[in-house]
Design a protein around this motif. Structure first.
Motif, PDB file in Angstrom:
ATOM      1  N   ILE A   1       0.843  -1.200   0.000  1.00  0.00           N
ATOM      2  CA  ILE A   1       0.000   0.000   0.000  1.00  0.00           C
ATOM      3  C   ILE A   1       0.874   1.244   0.000  1.00  0.00           C
ATOM      4  N   PHE A   2       1.867   1.228   0.870  1.00  0.00           N
ATOM      5  CA  PHE A   2       2.736   2.395   0.999  1.00  0.00           C
ATOM      6  C   PHE A   2       3.476   2.680  -0.307  1.00  0.00           C
ATOM      7  N   HIS A   3       4.134   1.665  -0.840  1.00  0.00           N
ATOM      8  CA  HIS A   3       4.960   1.902  -2.033  1.00  0.00           C
ATOM      9  C   HIS A   3       4.114   2.300  -3.237  1.00  0.00           C
ATOM     10  N   ALA A   4       3.001   1.596  -3.445  1.00  0.00           N
ATOM     11  CA  ALA A   4       2.153   1.918  -4.600  1.00  0.00           C
ATOM     12  C   ALA A   4       1.616   3.346  -4.476  1.00  0.00           C
ATOM     13  N   SER A   5       1.224   3.731  -3.271  1.00  0.00           N
ATOM     14  CA  SER A   5       0.650   5.068  -3.070  1.00  0.00           C
ATOM     15  C   SER A   5       1.689   6.157  -3.305  1.00  0.00           C
ATOM     16  N   VAL A   6       2.884   5.935  -2.794  1.00  0.00           N
ATOM     17  CA  VAL A   6       3.946   6.932  -2.963  1.00  0.00           C
ATOM     18  C   VAL A   6       4.287   7.094  -4.446  1.00  0.00           C
ATOM     19  N   ILE A   7       4.339   5.981  -5.180  1.00  0.00           N
ATOM     20  CA  ILE A   7       4.649   6.095  -6.613  1.00  0.00           C
ATOM     21  C   ILE A   7       3.499   6.781  -7.354  1.00  0.00           C
ATOM     22  N   LEU A   8       2.262   6.434  -6.990  1.00  0.00           N
ATOM     23  CA  LEU A   8       1.113   7.105  -7.618  1.00  0.00           C
ATOM     24  C   LEU A   8       1.189   8.616  -7.401  1.00  0.00           C
ATOM     25  N   ARG A   9       1.625   9.009  -6.216  1.00  0.00           N
ATOM     26  CA  ARG A   9       1.743  10.436  -5.913  1.00  0.00           C
ATOM     27  C   ARG A   9       2.928  11.060  -6.649  1.00  0.00           C
ATOM     28  N   ASP A  10       4.097  10.436  -6.500  1.00  0.00           N
ATOM     29  CA  ASP A  10       5.323  11.082  -6.965  1.00  0.00           C
ATOM     30  C   ASP A  10       5.527  10.995  -8.477  1.00  0.00           C
ATOM     31  N   SER A  11       4.841  10.063  -9.138  1.00  0.00           N
ATOM     32  CA  SER A  11       4.969   9.959 -10.593  1.00  0.00           C
ATOM     33  C   SER A  11       4.064  10.958 -11.303  1.00  0.00           C
ATOM     34  N   GLY A  12       3.191  11.613 -10.552  1.00  0.00           N
ATOM     35  CA  GLY A  12       2.276  12.570 -11.166  1.00  0.00           C
ATOM     36  C   GLY A  12       0.943  11.967 -11.585  1.00  0.00           C
ATOM     37  N   ILE A  13       0.757  10.664 -11.369  1.00  0.00           N
ATOM     38  CA  ILE A  13      -0.504  10.030 -11.789  1.00  0.00           C
ATOM     39  C   ILE A  13      -1.688  10.625 -11.022  1.00  0.00           C
ATOM     40  N   LEU A  14      -1.559  10.740  -9.715  1.00  0.00           N
ATOM     41  CA  LEU A  14      -2.682  11.295  -8.941  1.00  0.00           C
ATOM     42  C   LEU A  14      -2.974  12.734  -9.364  1.00  0.00           C
ATOM     43  N   ASN A  15      -1.924  13.486  -9.652  1.00  0.00           N
ATOM     44  CA  ASN A  15      -2.111  14.860 -10.122  1.00  0.00           C
ATOM     45  C   ASN A  15      -2.899  14.917 -11.425  1.00  0.00           C
ATOM     46  N   LYS A  16      -2.513  14.037 -12.351  1.00  0.00           N
ATOM     47  CA  LYS A  16      -3.210  14.000 -13.643  1.00  0.00           C
ATOM     48  C   LYS A  16      -4.685  13.673 -13.435  1.00  0.00           C
ATOM     49  N   VAL A  17      -4.934  12.670 -12.600  1.00  0.00           N
ATOM     50  CA  VAL A  17      -6.327  12.272 -12.357  1.00  0.00           C
ATOM     51  C   VAL A  17      -7.085  13.419 -11.688  1.00  0.00           C
ATOM     52  N   GLN A  18      -6.413  14.109 -10.782  1.00  0.00           N
ATOM     53  CA  GLN A  18      -7.053  15.249 -10.124  1.00  0.00           C
ATOM     54  C   GLN A  18      -7.427  16.323 -11.143  1.00  0.00           C
ATOM     55  N   ASP A  19      -6.521  16.569 -12.087  1.00  0.00           N
ATOM     56  CA  ASP A  19      -6.777  17.599 -13.096  1.00  0.00           C
ATOM     57  C   ASP A  19      -8.014  17.284 -13.939  1.00  0.00           C
ATOM     58  N   SER A  20      -8.324  15.998 -14.057  1.00  0.00           N
ATOM     59  CA  SER A  20      -9.489  15.622 -14.880  1.00  0.00           C
ATOM     60  C   SER A  20     -10.799  15.854 -14.133  1.00  0.00           C
ATOM     61  N   ARG A  21     -10.697  16.203 -12.869  1.00  0.00           N
ATOM     62  CA  ARG A  21     -11.861  16.506 -12.024  1.00  0.00           C
ATOM     63  C   ARG A  21     -12.937  15.425 -12.116  1.00  0.00           C
ATOM     64  N   THR A  22     -14.188  15.829 -12.292  1.00  0.00           N
ATOM     65  CA  THR A  22     -15.265  14.834 -12.272  1.00  0.00           C
ATOM     66  C   THR A  22     -15.420  14.106 -13.605  1.00  0.00           C
ATOM     67  N   ASN A  23     -14.674  14.517 -14.615  1.00  0.00           N
ATOM     68  CA  ASN A  23     -14.729  13.784 -15.886  1.00  0.00           C
ATOM     69  C   ASN A  23     -14.044  12.432 -15.769  1.00  0.00           C
ATOM     70  N   GLY A  24     -12.967  12.402 -14.989  1.00  0.00           N
ATOM     71  CA  GLY A  24     -12.180  11.186 -14.909  1.00  0.00           C
ATOM     72  C   GLY A  24     -11.280  11.034 -16.118  1.00  0.00           C
ATOM     73  N   MET A  25     -10.452  10.015 -16.075  1.00  0.00           N
ATOM     74  CA  MET A  25      -9.432   9.823 -17.098  1.00  0.00           C
ATOM     75  C   MET A  25      -9.250   8.332 -17.333  1.00  0.00           C
ATOM     76  N   THR A  26      -9.142   7.931 -18.577  1.00  0.00           N
ATOM     77  CA  THR A  26      -8.906   6.517 -18.868  1.00  0.00           C
ATOM     78  C   THR A  26      -7.426   6.194 -18.670  1.00  0.00           C
ATOM     79  N   LEU A  27      -7.147   4.900 -18.576  1.00  0.00           N
ATOM     80  CA  LEU A  27      -5.760   4.441 -18.500  1.00  0.00           C
ATOM     81  C   LEU A  27      -4.954   4.986 -19.680  1.00  0.00           C
ATOM     82  N   GLU A  28      -5.549   4.979 -20.858  1.00  0.00           N
ATOM     83  CA  GLU A  28      -4.843   5.448 -22.056  1.00  0.00           C
ATOM     84  C   GLU A  28      -4.507   6.934 -21.937  1.00  0.00           C
ATOM     85  N   GLU A  29      -5.468   7.719 -21.460  1.00  0.00           N
ATOM     86  CA  GLU A  29      -5.225   9.160 -21.316  1.00  0.00           C
ATOM     87  C   GLU A  29      -4.135   9.435 -20.288  1.00  0.00           C
TER      88      GLU A  29
END
Lengths: 363, 363
Positions: free
Chosen positions: A35-63
């Motif tokens: 849990i710890f490692h996956a979460s830290v990578i999700l945060r630090d790789s920018g993935i969570l940021n990207k998903v946040q930017d998509s707001r309520t639209n959401g984002m596909t894996l491809e996007e």
């Protein structure tokens, strides 16, 4: 800010989980390191940021893949882990940031805690058992060759150093504005600042009151830093420096002070040591002297999440700091105060973020 | 057991947490490594057992200390951590086992998961980032010097070996009683068991039907083990052994089989490899041949806790097993089946503990 007596329902007293929630929580514990490692990578790789930017639209894996420099497989296993961890939601193939994801990404306390765990505590955390067995911070060796972390603070390797000081800074400081009127309520002429460190509280006192004198008690290495800060601020003529290791049996504290201040200092010591230090305070003070203690007690927090953070910080003390101290349960701490011959005059919770200020006088 | 089409509300689709729960969960993630270590020590030191024995009376720190060989300080920081983690409750100074504590201590799945994390995955889990970056199981080096864990299984160091096999055993086997009638519904004369491993399914087939012949496909090292088991059971005359590395481009699967069985085999491969293997199956089967696939898909689980366990198992595949496979989302997997030229005839969830059996025919 509330004043004694405070009566709240005790934390952690009642079962709040359904059986289904409980078995989920048990799996969380079982897989916590992933849990710890996956979460830290999700945060630090920018993935969570990207998903946040998509707001309520959401984002596909491809996007997401088009915006993050990582294999599609890597992004997929992390996103799917993020669902179970609770950082993400998925609706019709689109990933959305959950409330937990929002806090994990944006909340300053959570970021500070996460970075502290990652950079300071992670490697050493596996030494929890051996640290308990040997009563020493066995995890510290992963940062450097010191007996306690206090010897190493100024020379910690990066990023541990930055994360340690960010953590320390986040949980300190904000108690002073409420503390100063309490400390000065009895118009002390001389205040002793034990564990003065870089001199922050001393400076706050000198600025708060134009006549007060402050005596700093600490190891020489800390006094040097404090002196520089105090001279720079032009307050050199109202301070005394007392080099002491408070645990040494062959020295006493200086006398002639009306008030002793100890801020987040006693939590660095074991039960017996706290009694030993308080007994020194007892001998150094006159009959009407006062001790003010600023501490964070886990049982005095408004939220269980804050209590939990302090309980986990105790494990940092065990594995990384000194092997024998903790963030205390106030009931344990009050027992030590009593044992040292003091009684509590005032007991004020919810100072700053999470602090309690205790005012003591001799019994 | 339900048969296609299954329509359930999608997992992980809706926000269920309050802001307060979410910020708590974020702290859990931040301190997850300490959660893991403290919980494992609470379990393995006997503290949770002692507290459980006290039932609804509860037990004080002193009473626990009299029964557990650990410093009072160690017991205290662990018990207090156990409160915030949710393993324990405390009422009037007495510690009680919570529902989560009950599952963490007694639930076989949770114990198997925890031991697997501790003994097989923990050290390597910190290599999640580098494993994703390099597409190889970078955490495996902490167990031994192999390219994938499959080369090392029979010579894993203890306790990793026991915990790996307990984990594997827990999540396997129990699908066979429901699988056999499906596989034999079309009265196959010859069944191919790809990834036959120790021959468990082959033996189940030979016992289930007195006339069927089974062809085992695996690496030679596995076939040797399977052969020993099959000879011992006296079924040597109804089996053929086909030594194959299914990923090699220079060999095809044997022909003449009516049915191909693959149980928890394809999850050991990446997307492209799965398509490659299924295309081999396609070429090896006649027009009316069938493929039966037994898999655990995280999105087909009844409970989010089960889905979560599988998502975490994916991270084991990434860091420890092979660096490129996972426990799949069925939607991803069905896409690969389609790509390989097959269509799904039957799709049955909730086989055994957590399995899905897919029956395929050529498009």
């Amino acid at each position: 800010m509330t004043t004694t007596p405070t009566k709240k329902p005790a934390m952690f007293e009642t079962e709040k989980k359904s059986a289904l929630d409980a078995i989920s929580q048990a799996q969380f514990i079982a897989f916590a390191p992933y849990i710890f490692h996956a979460s830290v990578i999700l945060r630090d790789s920018g993935i969570l940021n990207k998903v946040q930017d998509s707001r309520t639209n959401g984002m596909t894996l491809e996007e997401i893949g088009a915006n993050v420099n990582m294999s599609r497989y890597g992004i997929r296993i992390l996103l799917e882990a993020g669902l179970g961890i609770g950082l993400l939601l998925r609706k019709e193939g689109k990933y959305l940031l959950s409330k937990t994801g929002h806090f994990f990404l944006n909340d300053p306390m959570t970021r500070v805690n996460t970075d502290f765990m990652r950079d300071v505590c992670y490697e050493g955390s596996k030494e929890l058992k051996s640290s308990i067995e040997q009563s020493k911070p066995n995890g510290l060796k992963y940062l450097g060759d010191w007996e306690t972390i206090y010897q190493g603070l100024s020379i910690l390797p990066e990023p541990a150093k930055t994360s340690w000081f960010n953590f320390d800074h986040y949980y300190s400081d904000n108690a002073f504005p409420e503390a100063l009127p309490m400390v000065f309520a009895g118009s002390p002429r001389k205040v002793m600042d034990i564990g003065a460190n870089t001199g922050k509280f001393t400076l706050a006192c000198l600025e708060y009151n134009n006549n007060v004198e402050v005596g700093l008690v600490d190891l020489q290495v800390q006094l040097n830093v404090a002196k520089q800060n105090i001279e720079q601020a032009g307050y050199g003529n109202r301070v005394q420096y007392h080099e002491r290791n408070v645990l040494h049996t062959d020295s006493e504290l200086p006398t002639g002070y009306d008030v002793i201040w100890m801020s987040q200092f006693l939590d660095c010591f074991a039960d017996d040591e706290i009694v030993f230090i308080l007994e020194k305070c007892h001998r150094a003070l006159s009959a009407d002297g006062r001790v003010f203690i600023n501490e964070t007690f886990w049982d005095r927090q408004r939220f269980e999440a804050s209590a939990f953070s302090l309980q986990m910080t105790s494990l940092y003390f065990t594995t990384m700091a000194n092997g024998n101290s903790q963030m205390y349960d106030s009931k344990v701490f009050l027992g030590l105060i009593d044992k040292a011959g003091f009684e509590v005059v005032a007991d004020t919770d919810n100072i700053g973020l999470s602090h309690t200020i205790l005012e003591l006088r001799k019994k």
